[in-house]
Design a protein around this motif. Sequence first.
Motif, PDB file in Angstrom:
ATOM      1  N   THR A  37       0.661  -1.254  -0.010  1.00  0.00           N
ATOM      2  CA  THR A  37      -0.032   0.034   0.173  1.00  0.00           C
ATOM      3  C   THR A  37       0.808   1.310  -0.028  1.00  0.00           C
ATOM      4  N   ASN A  38       1.480   1.487  -1.201  1.00  0.00           N
ATOM      5  CA  ASN A  38       2.412   2.791  -1.415  1.00  0.00           C
ATOM      6  C   ASN A  38       2.146   2.887  -2.732  1.00  0.00           C
ATOM      7  N   GLU A  39       3.232   3.698  -3.418  1.00  0.00           N
ATOM      8  CA  GLU A  39       3.186   3.835  -4.787  1.00  0.00           C
ATOM      9  C   GLU A  39       4.627   3.412  -5.358  1.00  0.00           C
ATOM     10  N   PHE A  40       5.311   2.589  -4.789  1.00  0.00           N
ATOM     11  CA  PHE A  40       6.513   2.143  -5.339  1.00  0.00           C
ATOM     12  C   PHE A  40       6.570   1.685  -6.824  1.00  0.00           C
ATOM     13  N   THR A  41       7.537   2.009  -7.582  1.00  0.00           N
ATOM     14  CA  THR A  41       7.609   1.415  -9.049  1.00  0.00           C
ATOM     15  C   THR A  41       8.936   0.702  -9.237  1.00  0.00           C
ATOM     16  N   GLY A  42       9.094   0.383 -10.540  1.00  0.00           N
ATOM     17  CA  GLY A  42      10.117  -0.243 -10.925  1.00  0.00           C
ATOM     18  C   GLY A  42      10.207  -1.701 -10.750  1.00  0.00           C
ATOM     19  N   ASP A  43      11.358  -2.508 -11.205  1.00  0.00           N
ATOM     20  CA  ASP A  43      11.565  -3.878 -11.185  1.00  0.00           C
ATOM     21  C   ASP A  43      12.047  -4.391  -9.689  1.00  0.00           C
ATOM     22  N   LEU A  44      11.193  -4.839  -9.198  1.00  0.00           N
ATOM     23  CA  LEU A  44      11.556  -5.066  -7.512  1.00  0.00           C
ATOM     24  C   LEU A  44      12.647  -6.272  -7.451  1.00  0.00           C
ATOM     25  N   PHE A  45      12.384  -7.187  -8.231  1.00  0.00           N
ATOM     26  CA  PHE A  45      13.024  -8.435  -8.418  1.00  0.00           C
ATOM     27  C   PHE A  45      14.708  -8.017  -8.862  1.00  0.00           C
ATOM     28  N   GLN A  46      14.767  -7.036  -9.438  1.00  0.00           N
ATOM     29  CA  GLN A  46      16.140  -6.549  -9.964  1.00  0.00           C
ATOM     30  C   GLN A  46      16.739  -6.117  -8.567  1.00  0.00           C
ATOM     31  N   VAL A  47      16.379  -5.433  -7.843  1.00  0.00           N
ATOM     32  CA  VAL A  47      16.761  -5.000  -6.571  1.00  0.00           C
ATOM     33  C   VAL A  47      16.864  -6.267  -5.327  1.00  0.00           C
ATOM     34  N   ILE A  48      16.069  -7.026  -5.283  1.00  0.00           N
ATOM     35  CA  ILE A  48      16.037  -8.103  -4.297  1.00  0.00           C
ATOM     36  C   ILE A  48      16.475  -9.626  -4.806  1.00  0.00           C
ATOM     37  N   ASN A  49      16.733  -9.565  -5.968  1.00  0.00           N
ATOM     38  CA  ASN A  49      17.105 -11.093  -6.444  1.00  0.00           C
ATOM     39  C   ASN A  49      17.896 -11.939  -5.595  1.00  0.00           C
ATOM     40  N   ASP A  50      18.847 -11.314  -4.947  1.00  0.00           N
ATOM     41  CA  ASP A  50      19.985 -11.989  -4.116  1.00  0.00           C
ATOM     42  C   ASP A  50      19.570 -11.997  -2.658  1.00  0.00           C
ATOM     43  N   PHE A  51      18.499 -11.381  -2.190  1.00  0.00           N
ATOM     44  CA  PHE A  51      18.081 -11.406  -0.853  1.00  0.00           C
ATOM     45  C   PHE A  51      17.677 -12.833  -0.304  1.00  0.00           C
ATOM     46  N   GLU A  52      18.532 -13.643  -0.274  1.00  0.00           N
ATOM     47  CA  GLU A  52      18.167 -15.209  -0.027  1.00  0.00           C
ATOM     48  C   GLU A  52      17.570 -15.473   1.410  1.00  0.00           C
ATOM     49  N   SER A  53      17.606 -14.391   2.217  1.00  0.00           N
ATOM     50  CA  SER A  53      17.143 -14.885   3.473  1.00  0.00           C
ATOM     51  C   SER A  53      15.617 -14.539   3.610  1.00  0.00           C
ATOM     52  N   LEU A  54      15.203 -14.060   2.704  1.00  0.00           N
ATOM     53  CA  LEU A  54      13.854 -13.720   2.727  1.00  0.00           C
ATOM     54  C   LEU A  54      12.690 -14.606   2.957  1.00  0.00           C
ATOM     55  N   GLU A  55      11.979 -14.395   4.096  1.00  0.00           N
ATOM     56  CA  GLU A  55      10.843 -15.227   4.243  1.00  0.00           C
ATOM     57  C   GLU A  55       9.469 -14.868   3.891  1.00  0.00           C
ATOM     58  N   THR A  56       9.431 -13.583   4.092  1.00  0.00           N
ATOM     59  CA  THR A  56       7.989 -12.928   3.704  1.00  0.00           C
ATOM     60  C   THR A  56       8.304 -11.736   2.816  1.00  0.00           C
ATOM     61  N   ILE A  57       7.401 -11.618   1.673  1.00  0.00           N
ATOM     62  CA  ILE A  57       7.552 -10.439   0.826  1.00  0.00           C
ATOM     63  C   ILE A  57       6.363 -10.096   0.704  1.00  0.00           C
ATOM     64  N   ASP A  58       5.792  -9.013   1.054  1.00  0.00           N
ATOM     65  CA  ASP A  58       4.397  -8.403   0.828  1.00  0.00           C
ATOM     66  C   ASP A  58       4.674  -6.898   0.340  1.00  0.00           C
ATOM     67  N   VAL A  59       4.397  -6.961  -1.076  1.00  0.00           N
ATOM     68  CA  VAL A  59       4.430  -5.608  -1.695  1.00  0.00           C
ATOM     69  C   VAL A  59       3.222  -5.436  -2.415  1.00  0.00           C
ATOM     70  N   ALA A  60       2.238  -6.034  -2.249  1.00  0.00           N
ATOM     71  CA  ALA A  60       0.894  -5.572  -2.828  1.00  0.00           C
ATOM     72  C   ALA A  60       0.393  -4.363  -2.808  1.00  0.00           C
ATOM     73  N   PHE A  61      -0.320  -3.917  -3.746  1.00  0.00           N
ATOM     74  CA  PHE A  61      -1.016  -2.504  -3.875  1.00  0.00           C
ATOM     75  C   PHE A  61       0.285  -1.483  -3.894  1.00  0.00           C
ATOM     76  N   ASN A  62       0.934  -1.722  -5.117  1.00  0.00           N
ATOM     77  CA  ASN A  62       2.045  -0.778  -5.506  1.00  0.00           C
ATOM     78  C   ASN A  62       1.911  -0.537  -6.975  1.00  0.00           C
ATOM     79  N   ASP A  63       2.968  -0.353  -7.709  1.00  0.00           N
ATOM     80  CA  ASP A  63       3.017  -0.147  -8.960  1.00  0.00           C
ATOM     81  C   ASP A  63       4.437  -0.709  -9.571  1.00  0.00           C
TER      82      ASP A  63
END
Length: 185
Positions: free
Chosen positions: A98-124
């Motif tokens: 619930t923000n207005e983030f844009t861009g290619d999320l996975f280009q930024v986080i693709n090597d965040f191998e510790s992630l357990e939860t990703i909640d980026v719903a309701f953005n762009d």
Amino acid sequence: LTLRQRLGGQIHEELSLLSFVEYLDLENSKLVGSLPSHIYELHKLKTLFLSQNQLSNVDDIGEFKHLEHLSLSMNNFKGPLPASFENLKHLKTLDLHTNEFTGDLFQVINDFESLETIDVAFNDFNGTLSPLIGNMTNLTTILLGNNQFSGSIPEEIQFCKLLQDLSVEANHDLGGIIPAVLGQL
């Protein structure tokens, strides 16, 4: 340290003197605009909750190199994630909904191998779901709904054996065949 609903819109400079703090909850504290620079002096911080404020700038968020849990949901963020975000390699929880983030999320986080939860719903956010998601083997929850993702769900998601919740509804053009391996998780 929980200061939820107690700050009245201002983070006092004295807070930075608490250099031992690992947990900071400033949710719903009427914070507006940018985080003050002295907050980035909390170098041991592992958990930071900033949801339900009116923040629009956390450009130096990558200063928190030990951060494991980050919640920036329901603020006024617009545009791409700050460049310093790439320093948050130890994140386990990423909550940006619930923000207005844009861009290619996975280009930024693709090597965040510790992630357990990703909640980026309701953005762009846009782009495709990277096959590198298969390297995030600790993922239990992926909430991507109501963005602009396209392409298909990569088969590499099969390596996310702990996955319990996957939500991709209401995206621009995310479709294709649902990988059969999802039924085996």
